[in-house]
Design an enzyme around this catalytic site. Structure first.
Site, PDB file in Angstrom:
ATOM      1  N   PHE A  65      33.861  34.468  36.454  1.00 38.53           N
ATOM      2  CA  PHE A  65      34.732  33.150  36.860  1.00 38.53           C
ATOM      3  C   PHE A  65      36.054  33.816  37.567  1.00 38.53           C
ATOM      4  O   PHE A  65      36.922  32.883  37.804  1.00 38.53           O
ATOM      5  CB  PHE A  65      34.780  32.134  36.014  1.00 38.53           C
ATOM      6  CG  PHE A  65      33.536  31.349  35.779  1.00 38.53           C
ATOM      7  CD1 PHE A  65      32.417  31.613  36.783  1.00 38.53           C
ATOM      8  CD2 PHE A  65      33.433  30.667  34.629  1.00 38.53           C
ATOM      9  CE1 PHE A  65      31.247  30.834  36.608  1.00 38.53           C
ATOM     10  CE2 PHE A  65      32.093  29.946  34.369  1.00 38.53           C
ATOM     11  CZ  PHE A  65      31.193  30.037  35.326  1.00 38.53           C
ATOM     12  N   ARG A  66      36.236  35.094  37.444  1.00 39.24           N
ATOM     13  CA  ARG A  66      37.523  35.737  38.191  1.00 39.24           C
ATOM     14  C   ARG A  66      38.848  35.208  37.789  1.00 39.24           C
ATOM     15  O   ARG A  66      39.886  35.426  38.623  1.00 39.24           O
ATOM     16  CB  ARG A  66      37.414  35.269  39.763  1.00 39.24           C
ATOM     17  CG  ARG A  66      35.783  35.571  40.485  1.00 39.24           C
ATOM     18  CD  ARG A  66      35.677  37.206  40.354  1.00 39.24           C
ATOM     19  NE  ARG A  66      34.613  37.472  41.050  1.00 39.24           N
ATOM     20  CZ  ARG A  66      33.900  38.394  41.361  1.00 39.24           C
ATOM     21  NH1 ARG A  66      34.123  39.418  40.357  1.00 39.24           N
ATOM     22  NH2 ARG A  66      33.031  38.785  42.076  1.00 39.24           N
ATOM     23  N   ASN A  96      35.790  41.956  34.364  1.00 37.74           N
ATOM     24  CA  ASN A  96      36.558  42.845  35.330  1.00 37.74           C
ATOM     25  C   ASN A  96      37.258  41.773  36.391  1.00 37.74           C
ATOM     26  O   ASN A  96      37.342  41.722  37.513  1.00 37.74           O
ATOM     27  CB  ASN A  96      35.409  43.495  36.152  1.00 37.74           C
ATOM     28  CG  ASN A  96      34.089  42.383  36.803  1.00 37.74           C
ATOM     29  OD1 ASN A  96      34.151  41.370  36.131  1.00 37.74           O
ATOM     30  ND2 ASN A  96      33.844  42.797  37.818  1.00 37.74           N
ATOM     31  N   HIS A 238      21.017  42.935  34.461  1.00 42.16           N
ATOM     32  CA  HIS A 238      20.487  42.814  35.939  1.00 42.16           C
ATOM     33  C   HIS A 238      19.608  43.997  36.071  1.00 42.16           C
ATOM     34  O   HIS A 238      19.809  44.783  37.099  1.00 42.16           O
ATOM     35  CB  HIS A 238      21.558  42.531  36.723  1.00 42.16           C
ATOM     36  CG  HIS A 238      22.874  43.277  36.546  1.00 42.16           C
ATOM     37  ND1 HIS A 238      22.995  44.454  36.348  1.00 42.16           N
ATOM     38  CD2 HIS A 238      24.140  42.834  36.697  1.00 42.16           C
ATOM     39  CE1 HIS A 238      24.101  44.974  36.140  1.00 42.16           C
ATOM     40  NE2 HIS A 238      24.951  43.991  36.359  1.00 42.16           N
ATOM     41  N   ASP A 311      24.490  36.487  36.823  1.00 37.85           N
ATOM     42  CA  ASP A 311      25.485  37.416  37.364  1.00 37.85           C
ATOM     43  C   ASP A 311      26.309  36.723  38.489  1.00 37.85           C
ATOM     44  O   ASP A 311      26.636  37.308  39.570  1.00 37.85           O
ATOM     45  CB  ASP A 311      24.834  38.655  37.977  1.00 37.85           C
ATOM     46  CG  ASP A 311      25.750  39.852  38.195  1.00 37.85           C
ATOM     47  OD1 ASP A 311      27.206  39.527  38.027  1.00 37.85           O
ATOM     48  OD2 ASP A 311      25.593  40.889  38.724  1.00 37.85           O
TER      49      ASP A 311
END
Ligand code: DOR
Length: 446
Positions: A65-66, A96, A238, A311
């Protein structure tokens, strides 16, 4: 306080069975499930649900969600709004961001942001870097979903390549360690070949050859071997290739120390999609061949894949339009994971019960979330009401994404999310997110 709600005559799809029942939500919990019906409930809001399916809210164990730092791509308010619009009631978010979630202090700052802004229930992974193991080991397993390590580089440079650091991490990790497994030297060798052949504007169709099946297998097989050596609780995110699947055991989740996740894009698309959607389907790991997709679908059915997630990893369209070497990988998905999986069920790829198992039940069991992910009396009222046969087409106007696009634009789905409840609060209804609803921090019984 959430309202008391009586959902009438829904088909409750839960734990391998589908039973018509009335369901009463009270005080944020599932108060009663009554196949025989509930006459009336004082003061309850009534929802007529004949012909509709009531499912446990989806628990997505991998979203980006940055926030903080990359909020031109997404943020917790938009990401969680898209989640509830898609029937996702809980999410686990990746480290990240900028700055990366490497000290405990920043991890707790993210939880404060979640409490202030998230419509859905939330958890945030602690990030593992090359030098923060002491910080990592201070992570509280009861209030944090897991640790996240990048064993191959992707958005944000978090990759760990030092073998001794990896040994220490795998030996000492005291809660679930989720990994991104792609081998950087293998990728670099393929990238150099492509650069020599094409220059920097490499055709997007080369992506699965650069981020190759070999790169995935090398990294994930080494990680699985290391986890066996040290007894690590490893979760490989993933999975994108047929070859990796033999690394994982089939059968039920219970007792497994090594588990695997598949993502909706690897189950839906194959490498043909690069021709029509270009960099909008550029992900790491790359979407690979139809045979890989078929094998991953089969692994979901036989239990080698334990959970299905998204993802969800938005970038702007401007970023996605850049030449190959500057174009970031990832795309928004969280609003459509449930309807896409139900579409695959309609096509006969999965049963509806398998979809509910992999999206809702299994993540709750895997992360030991004691009172969510199932429709049971006393459990949190995280629920989604779906019309299984109300065809619609994804268009930009209906997207909750901050980045404003979806790889599913133009896609027709048969199932439609009608309502989503988060802890008994109506968080989405009639095409509208109730932005004032706030989710809770997830707790883990471990
Ligand atoms: O394609 C991807 N994008 N894969 C990842 O693992 C990271 C993600 C991102 O953060 O953009």
């Amino acid at each position: 306080m959430s309202a008391t709600t009586l959902i009438r005559s829904a088909l409750v799809v839960n734990e391998g069975r589908s039973v018509q029942a009335d369901v009463l939500l009270r005080g944020g919990r599932i108060d009663r499930i009554a196949p025989e019906g509930i006459g009336s409930a004082a003061g309850a809001i009534e929802v007529e649900a004949t012909g509709h399916w009531l499912l446990p809210g989806v628990i997505d164990d991998q979203v980006h969600f940055r926030e903080p730092g990359l909020t031109h791509k997404d943020d917790i308010a938009h990401g969680s709004a898209a989640a509830v619009a898609g029937g996702v009631t809980s999410f686990m978010e990746m480290p990240n961001t900028q700055p990366q979630t490497l000290p405990q202090e920043l991890l707790e700052e993210k939880y404060r942001l979640g409490a202030a802004r998230s419509v859905a229930n939330y958890s945030f992974y602690m990030g593992v870097g090359s030098t923060n193991l002491d910080e990592v080991l201070r992570t509280d397993p009861r209030t944090v979903c897991g640790l996240k390590a990048f064993l191959g580089s992707s958005t944000g440079d978090m990759v760990i390549s030092d073998e001794r650091v990896l040994d220490e991490l795998f030996r000492k990790a005291h809660l679930l360690l989720a990994i991104h497994a792609e081998d950087d030297p293998t990728i670099k060798a393929e990238l150099d070949k492509a650069l020599a052949r094409y220059g920097p504007d490499i055709p997007i169709t080369e992506h699965p050859h650069i981020r190759s099946a070999e790169a995935c297998f090398r990294s994930s097989s080494a990680a699985v071997e290391r986890a066996r050596t040290f007894g690590t609780r490893l979760h490989v995110l993933h999975i994108s290739t047929a070859r990796e699947l033999a690394l994982f055991d089939p059968g039920p989740l219970e007792g497994k120390r090594i588990t695997a996740e598949a993502c909706v894009h690897h189950l839906w698309f194959d490498d043909e999609a690069y021709r029509t959607l270009g960099a909008r389907v550029k992900w790491n790991p790359a979407i690979k061949t139809a045979a890989d997709r078929e094998a991953i679908r089969n692994a979901v059915r036989e239990g080698r894949i334990d959970v299905v997630a998204t993802d969800h990893a938005p970038h702007t369209l401007e970023e996605k339009a850049r030449p190959y070497t500057q174009c970031p990988s990832g795309g928004p998905l969280v609003q459509h994971s449930l309807v896409a999986m139900l579409e695959l069920a309609r096509q006969g790829v999965f049963t509806v019960e398998q979809v509910v198992e992999k999206l809702c039940h299994a993540p709750a069991r895997m992360f030991a979330i004691g009172d969510r992910g199932h429709i049971r009396e006393g459990y949190a009222a995280d629920l989604v009401l779906v019309d299984p046969d109300a065809p619609w087409t994804v268009d930009r106007a209906g997207l909750e994404y901050k980045c404003g696009w979806s790889p599913f634009e133009g896609q027709r789905f048969h199932a439609r999310v009608l309502r989503t409840w988060v802890n008994g609060h109506l968080a989405y209804a009639d095409g509208r997110v109730r932005h004032e609803v706030r989710g809770e921090r997830l707790r883990f019984d471990r």
